[in-house]
Design a protein around this motif. Structure first.
Motif, PDB file in Angstrom:
ATOM      1  N   UNK A   1       0.808  -1.224  -0.194  1.00 40.56           N
ATOM      2  CA  UNK A   1       0.087  -0.082   0.080  1.00 40.56           C
ATOM      3  C   UNK A   1       0.918   1.277   0.301  1.00 40.56           C
ATOM      4  N   UNK A   2       1.984   1.082   0.667  1.00 46.01           N
ATOM      5  CA  UNK A   2       2.826   2.277   0.677  1.00 46.01           C
ATOM      6  C   UNK A   2       4.331   1.904   0.733  1.00 46.01           C
ATOM      7  N   UNK A   3       5.267   2.685   0.198  1.00 44.08           N
ATOM      8  CA  UNK A   3       6.636   2.455   0.162  1.00 44.08           C
ATOM      9  C   UNK A   3       7.368   2.050   1.784  1.00 44.08           C
ATOM     10  N   UNK A   4       8.120   1.263   1.945  1.00 43.43           N
ATOM     11  CA  UNK A   4       8.730   0.858   3.304  1.00 43.43           C
ATOM     12  C   UNK A   4       9.105   2.274   3.966  1.00 43.43           C
ATOM     13  N   UNK A   5       9.196   2.353   5.296  1.00 43.53           N
ATOM     14  CA  UNK A   5       9.694   3.448   5.955  1.00 43.53           C
ATOM     15  C   UNK A   5      10.952   2.902   6.586  1.00 43.53           C
ATOM     16  N   UNK A   6      12.066   3.518   6.519  1.00 43.14           N
ATOM     17  CA  UNK A   6      13.369   3.103   7.307  1.00 43.14           C
ATOM     18  C   UNK A   6      13.777   4.460   8.099  1.00 43.14           C
ATOM     19  N   UNK A   7      14.202   4.323   9.398  1.00 42.83           N
ATOM     20  CA  UNK A   7      14.710   5.142   9.928  1.00 42.83           C
ATOM     21  C   UNK A   7      16.088   5.077  10.101  1.00 42.83           C
ATOM     22  N   UNK A   8      16.741   6.139   9.876  1.00 42.86           N
ATOM     23  CA  UNK A   8      18.321   6.121   9.682  1.00 42.86           C
ATOM     24  C   UNK A   8      18.806   6.647  11.259  1.00 42.86           C
ATOM     25  N   UNK A   9      19.731   5.749  11.881  1.00 40.80           N
ATOM     26  CA  UNK A   9      20.283   6.037  13.020  1.00 40.80           C
ATOM     27  C   UNK A   9      21.953   5.990  13.056  1.00 40.80           C
ATOM     28  N   UNK A  10      22.450   6.649  14.055  1.00 41.20           N
ATOM     29  CA  UNK A  10      23.983   6.872  13.982  1.00 41.20           C
ATOM     30  C   UNK A  10      24.477   7.913  14.463  1.00 41.20           C
TER      31      UNK A  10
ATOM     32  N   UNK B   1      14.439  12.214  22.110  1.00 44.53           N
ATOM     33  CA  UNK B   1      13.120  11.746  22.290  1.00 44.53           C
ATOM     34  C   UNK B   1      12.148  11.645  21.033  1.00 44.53           C
ATOM     35  N   UNK B   2      12.517  12.934  20.112  1.00 46.98           N
ATOM     36  CA  UNK B   2      11.929  12.975  18.959  1.00 46.98           C
ATOM     37  C   UNK B   2      12.322  11.686  17.842  1.00 46.98           C
ATOM     38  N   UNK B   3      13.554  11.333  18.096  1.00 45.32           N
ATOM     39  CA  UNK B   3      14.107  10.413  17.170  1.00 45.32           C
ATOM     40  C   UNK B   3      13.464   8.939  17.730  1.00 45.32           C
ATOM     41  N   UNK B   4      13.105   8.580  18.781  1.00 45.29           N
ATOM     42  CA  UNK B   4      12.512   7.604  19.036  1.00 45.29           C
ATOM     43  C   UNK B   4      11.339   7.433  18.935  1.00 45.29           C
ATOM     44  N   UNK B   5      10.562   8.610  18.341  1.00 43.32           N
ATOM     45  CA  UNK B   5       9.101   8.753  17.962  1.00 43.32           C
ATOM     46  C   UNK B   5       9.252   8.128  16.208  1.00 43.32           C
ATOM     47  N   UNK B   6      10.358   8.755  15.778  1.00 44.30           N
ATOM     48  CA  UNK B   6      10.897   8.295  14.405  1.00 44.30           C
ATOM     49  C   UNK B   6      11.012   7.045  14.110  1.00 44.30           C
ATOM     50  N   UNK B   7      11.624   6.276  15.126  1.00 48.17           N
ATOM     51  CA  UNK B   7      11.871   4.825  15.167  1.00 48.17           C
ATOM     52  C   UNK B   7      10.404   4.466  15.196  1.00 48.17           C
ATOM     53  N   UNK B   8       9.419   4.709  15.985  1.00 44.65           N
ATOM     54  CA  UNK B   8       8.113   4.126  16.131  1.00 44.65           C
ATOM     55  C   UNK B   8       7.184   4.189  14.716  1.00 44.65           C
TER      56      UNK B   8
ATOM     57  N   UNK C   1       8.819   3.788  11.955  1.00 44.99           N
ATOM     58  CA  UNK C   1       9.384   3.268  10.877  1.00 44.99           C
ATOM     59  C   UNK C   1       9.139   1.720  10.655  1.00 44.99           C
ATOM     60  N   UNK C   2       9.222   1.170   9.568  1.00 53.62           N
ATOM     61  CA  UNK C   2       9.182  -0.294   9.496  1.00 53.62           C
ATOM     62  C   UNK C   2      10.413  -1.193   9.943  1.00 53.62           C
ATOM     63  N   UNK C   3      11.521  -0.226   9.830  1.00 56.89           N
ATOM     64  CA  UNK C   3      12.842  -0.873  10.133  1.00 56.89           C
ATOM     65  C   UNK C   3      13.823   0.119  10.551  1.00 56.89           C
TER      66      UNK C   3
END
Length: 99
Positions: free
Chosen positions: A3-12, A54-61, A63-65
């Motif tokens: 239905x939609x493209x995969x969502x990836x959260x970049x961390x580092x 804290x915002x980055x943790x919400x970005x992880x939420x 994401x698909x991976x």
């Protein structure tokens, strides 16, 4: 077809900004929605860093991976915390340098 493209959260680590930008470009051109760490051109305060973390943790939420950009296998404290959070929430985690 999904239905939609995969969502990836970049961390580092922010020391790898150029590498994270390259990963973002590659993923985007592959049709992936990318969420990445915020960038600042000036030093941030401790309060701002805490808010960004804290915002980055919400970005992880969202994401698909999670993709960890970790040249040389480097994982800083914040990145290790994000990886632990991703695992705790059931998100798959992969690394640019599995080392």
């Amino acid at each position: 077809m999904p239905d939609r493209p995969e969502i990836v959260c970049i961390c580092g680590s922010t020391r790898f900004t150029d590498e994270m930008r390259a990963a973002n470009r590659a993923l985007t051109f592959a049709g992936t929605i990318v969420v990445a760490p915020g960038e600042a051109n000036e030093p941030v305060t401790e309060q701002q860093k805490a808010a960004l973390d804290a915002l980055h943790l919400r970005k992880i939420d969202l994401a698909d991976r999670v993709l960890v950009v970790n040249p040389g296998g480097y994982l800083g404290e914040s990145t290790r915390r994000e990886i632990a959070y991703a695992h705790a929430t059931g998100k798959p985690v992969s690394y640019t340098d599995p080392g």
